[in-house]
Design a protein around this motif. Structure first.
Motif, PDB file in Angstrom:
ATOM      1  N   UNK A   1       8.720   3.959  -1.005  1.00 57.39           N
ATOM      2  CA  UNK A   1       8.870   4.400  -2.386  1.00 57.39           C
ATOM      3  C   UNK A   1       9.677   5.671  -2.490  1.00 57.39           C
ATOM      4  N   UNK A   2       9.321   6.674  -1.685  1.00 56.04           N
ATOM      5  CA  UNK A   2      10.078   7.924  -1.709  1.00 56.04           C
ATOM      6  C   UNK A   2      11.505   7.740  -1.231  1.00 56.04           C
TER       7      UNK A   2
ATOM      8  N   UNK B   1     -18.315 -16.918   3.567  1.00 51.81           N
ATOM      9  CA  UNK B   1     -18.614 -15.792   2.693  1.00 51.81           C
ATOM     10  C   UNK B   1     -17.364 -15.046   2.302  1.00 51.81           C
ATOM     11  N   UNK B   2     -17.507 -14.186   1.298  1.00 53.54           N
ATOM     12  CA  UNK B   2     -16.425 -13.311   0.860  1.00 53.54           C
ATOM     13  C   UNK B   2     -17.022 -11.972   0.536  1.00 53.54           C
ATOM     14  N   UNK B   3     -16.376 -10.930   0.984  1.00 55.69           N
ATOM     15  CA  UNK B   3     -16.926  -9.604   0.826  1.00 55.69           C
ATOM     16  C   UNK B   3     -15.947  -8.717   0.103  1.00 55.69           C
ATOM     17  N   UNK B   4     -16.387  -7.500  -0.141  1.00 53.54           N
ATOM     18  CA  UNK B   4     -15.554  -6.583  -0.895  1.00 53.54           C
ATOM     19  C   UNK B   4     -14.871  -5.602   0.009  1.00 53.54           C
ATOM     20  N   UNK B   5     -14.129  -4.694  -0.626  1.00 55.23           N
ATOM     21  CA  UNK B   5     -13.226  -3.873   0.166  1.00 55.23           C
ATOM     22  C   UNK B   5     -13.453  -2.404  -0.029  1.00 55.23           C
ATOM     23  N   UNK B   6     -12.454  -1.724  -0.356  1.00 59.25           N
ATOM     24  CA  UNK B   6     -12.372  -0.279  -0.306  1.00 59.25           C
ATOM     25  C   UNK B   6     -12.039   0.287  -1.657  1.00 59.25           C
ATOM     26  N   UNK B   7     -12.147   1.600  -1.875  1.00 58.11           N
ATOM     27  CA  UNK B   7     -11.699   2.123  -3.133  1.00 58.11           C
ATOM     28  C   UNK B   7     -10.233   2.496  -3.054  1.00 58.11           C
ATOM     29  N   UNK B   8      -9.313   1.642  -3.456  1.00 61.21           N
ATOM     30  CA  UNK B   8      -7.920   2.043  -3.446  1.00 61.21           C
ATOM     31  C   UNK B   8      -7.730   3.233  -4.362  1.00 61.21           C
ATOM     32  N   UNK B   9      -6.905   4.178  -3.965  1.00 59.92           N
ATOM     33  CA  UNK B   9      -6.750   5.394  -4.745  1.00 59.92           C
ATOM     34  C   UNK B   9      -5.364   5.452  -5.353  1.00 59.92           C
ATOM     35  N   UNK B  10      -5.196   5.112  -6.651  1.00 54.21           N
ATOM     36  CA  UNK B  10      -3.883   5.263  -7.248  1.00 54.21           C
ATOM     37  C   UNK B  10      -3.427   6.712  -7.158  1.00 54.21           C
ATOM     38  N   UNK B  11      -2.233   6.915  -6.665  1.00 51.58           N
ATOM     39  CA  UNK B  11      -1.783   8.275  -6.416  1.00 51.58           C
ATOM     40  C   UNK B  11      -1.417   9.021  -7.679  1.00 51.58           C
ATOM     41  N   UNK B  12      -1.077   8.298  -8.740  1.00 54.58           N
ATOM     42  CA  UNK B  12      -0.769   8.967  -9.996  1.00 54.58           C
ATOM     43  C   UNK B  12       0.472   9.794  -9.888  1.00 54.58           C
ATOM     44  N   UNK B  13       0.365  11.032 -10.348  1.00 52.81           N
ATOM     45  CA  UNK B  13       1.547  11.882 -10.402  1.00 52.81           C
ATOM     46  C   UNK B  13       1.302  13.167  -9.663  1.00 52.81           C
TER      47      UNK B  13
ATOM     48  N   UNK C   1       5.378  -4.735 -14.278  1.00 51.25           N
ATOM     49  CA  UNK C   1       4.998  -6.039 -13.729  1.00 51.25           C
ATOM     50  C   UNK C   1       3.737  -5.928 -12.881  1.00 51.25           C
ATOM     51  N   UNK C   2       3.644  -4.869 -12.058  1.00 50.31           N
ATOM     52  CA  UNK C   2       2.472  -4.707 -11.191  1.00 50.31           C
ATOM     53  C   UNK C   2       1.198  -4.514 -11.996  1.00 50.31           C
ATOM     54  N   UNK C   3       1.268  -3.757 -13.084  1.00 53.76           N
ATOM     55  CA  UNK C   3       0.054  -3.436 -13.833  1.00 53.76           C
ATOM     56  C   UNK C   3      -0.379  -4.544 -14.791  1.00 53.76           C
ATOM     57  N   UNK C   4       0.360  -5.629 -14.846  1.00 53.42           N
ATOM     58  CA  UNK C   4      -0.089  -6.797 -15.606  1.00 53.42           C
ATOM     59  C   UNK C   4      -1.047  -7.676 -14.805  1.00 53.42           C
TER      60      UNK C   4
ATOM     61  N   UNK D   1       1.932   0.225  -6.881  1.00 54.71           N
ATOM     62  CA  UNK D   1       2.028   1.364  -7.794  1.00 54.71           C
ATOM     63  C   UNK D   1       2.038   2.700  -7.047  1.00 54.71           C
ATOM     64  N   UNK D   2       1.329   2.780  -5.920  1.00 56.36           N
ATOM     65  CA  UNK D   2       1.387   4.013  -5.139  1.00 56.36           C
ATOM     66  C   UNK D   2       2.782   4.258  -4.576  1.00 56.36           C
ATOM     67  N   UNK D   3       3.464   3.186  -4.151  1.00 59.91           N
ATOM     68  CA  UNK D   3       4.834   3.345  -3.683  1.00 59.91           C
ATOM     69  C   UNK D   3       5.747   3.849  -4.777  1.00 59.91           C
ATOM     70  N   UNK D   4       5.594   3.294  -5.974  1.00 61.99           N
ATOM     71  CA  UNK D   4       6.404   3.740  -7.102  1.00 61.99           C
ATOM     72  C   UNK D   4       6.064   5.173  -7.490  1.00 61.99           C
TER      73      UNK D   4
END
Length: 441
Positions: free
Chosen positions: A363-364, A429-441, A389-392, A233-236
């Motif tokens: 994306x650009x 084990x399984x661990x968590x990640x990062x805060x992905x930042x949707x770029x929006x508009x 499709x991505x946001x489903x 979604x950030x690429x789009x």
């Protein structure tokens, strides 16, 4: 206990983000004014975002060694110099197209480490200020959204009145102000200073620290899935903001002022969405809020822009989209701070940010090439379809249900097992990640 460091970071990020909004509109418009080419606007967007991925991937260990406060201030200072050079060289009739691409590449390279350094400080700043992480994260995102609203509106007016060059000079001034705020006022926070590391600095040690952040990220099915989704979604969104909306504004909406007002409307609604989530968001399931918000903020604006040639329908759609977008980052930020130990945040955030921004250069570029070859409406419909499709994903994959879990740093996630306090994954084990930042508009 003092709120001054948190207030300083919020103010610095607000000023810096407002300046980034000026660039987001000013640079594409500058390219369209000086070259008339949507394809060249896409090339500039590609050059500006490709170094972002490199900086995000490699920057985590560097941020910890140099210090988050120093990285944040230095990043904004370099951005100020690079952005100011564009209009100054153009005024002197010395600016070549390759120079514009190079200066935007420098900005992309150094801007992301500064953003990462500020964001990973939030839990420490919240504790120092005597508030909760979720409130600090909501304030941080609300301030950013409000800054985008003001910056976008100002960019449209300034371009119409003074030209795109003036916008870039104002942007340079905002970066300088942000650097000064962080350097002068973020004091007394140990996590903002260089972090001690065992052993001498070396390439092998750096590579090991980078690999540790990567291993920590990839062991979480949930947050790895979030990273992949936000990457798409950030690429789009990069194609939308850097090419498709400016071209639509030039061809159908009446110019830069309309584009600035639309993006300002999006930012204002996003500010409201962030504040609403901060006040009442914890009462609702995270997965439901996240999925609904992403569906609202994504594909509809592409479809409306493609199928209409007036500003009013798009304005209504952008307002609703912004309301959804404002709720995304507080959810993601809270999940990250619950699961990632403080000593690993810079490394994990760097790797995660690199993953989320991996598709932005393409994306650009893809938006520019599609718009040049087939027209903006076709490009908008194609991008909107992929966005849908991505946001489903949150509705399609069971691993997203673990968004509802609230775990202390280093706790277990959906895969069973545990993570040691040093961040090294234990077997199985399984661990968590990062805060992905949707770029929006």
């Amino acid at each position: 206990m003092s709120r001054r460091p948190l207030a300083a970071v919020l103010a610095a990020n607000t000023v810096s983000t407002a300046g980034s909004s000026l660039t987001l509109i000013g640079v594409p418009w500058f390219v369209l004014q000086t070259t008339g080419s949507a394809g060249r606007a896409g090339v500039v967007a590609f050059c500006a975002t490709l170094p972002v991925v490199v900086a995000a991937l490699a920057g985590g260990p560097v941020i910890d060694r140099i210090g988050r406060r120093r990285i944040s201030a230095a990043s904004d200072l370099v951005c100020a110099l690079a952005v100011a050079a564009i209009p100054l060289l153009h005024h002197a009739h010395l600016l070549e197209f390759w120079m514009l691409c190079a200066l935007m590449a420098v900005t992309g390279l150094v801007h992301t480490p500064g953003l990462t350094a500020r964001s990973v400080l939030l839990p420490n700043l919240a504790e120092h200020a005597g508030t909760t992480v979720i409130r600090a994260a909501s304030l941080y995102d609300a301030a950013s959204r409000g800054a985008r609203m003001v910056g976008a509106a100002a960019a449209g007016v300034l371009i119409a009145a003074l030209g795109a060059e003036a916008v870039l000079l104002v942007d340079a001034a905002t970066y300088a102000a942000s650097a000064l705020l962080v350097a002068a006022l973020v004091r007394g926070i140990p996590a903002a200073d260089p972090q001690p590391r065992s052993g001498e600095a070396s390439f092998a040690r750096y590579r090991a620290e980078l690999a540790e952040g990567w291993a920590f990220l990839t062991r979480s099915r949930l947050l790895l899935g979030i990273t992949v989704m936000v990457m798409a979604t950030n690429g789009l969104d990069q194609g939308w903001a850097s090419v498709l909306l400016p071209v639509d504004g030039r061809d159908d909406l009446g110019g830069a002022t309309a584009v600035g007002l639309l993006m300002s409307l999006f930012g204002g609604s996003a500010l409201l969405g962030a504040l609403l989530y901060g006040a009442w968001g914890e009462r609702f399931p995270r997965r439901t809020v996240f999925a609904a918000a992403f569906l609202l903020c994504g594909a509809p604006r592409y479809a409306v822009a493609a199928l209409t040639d007036t500003a009013l329908p798009l304005a209504v759609t952008m307002a609703l989209a912004g309301l959804g977008a404002g709720m995304l980052n507080p959810v993601l930020t809270t999940v990250m701070y619950e699961k990632v130990p403080e000593e690993l945040r810079s490394r994990v955030a760097g790797v995660g940010t690199a993953g989320c921004e991996l598709a932005m250069p393409m994306g650009g570029l893809a938006a520019g090439l599609l718009a040049a070859a087939y027209g903006a409406p076709t490009a908008l419909l194609a991008f909107g379809g992929v966005y849908l499709l991505a946001t489903l994903s949150p509705l399609a994959f069971p691993s997203w249900r673990s968004m509802e879990r609230t775990l202390p740093p280093g706790g277990e996630d959906e895969s069973a097992g545990a993570v040691s306090r040093t961040g090294a994954p234990r077997p199985g084990s399984a661990s968590a990640a990062t805060p992905p930042r949707p770029s929006g508009s």
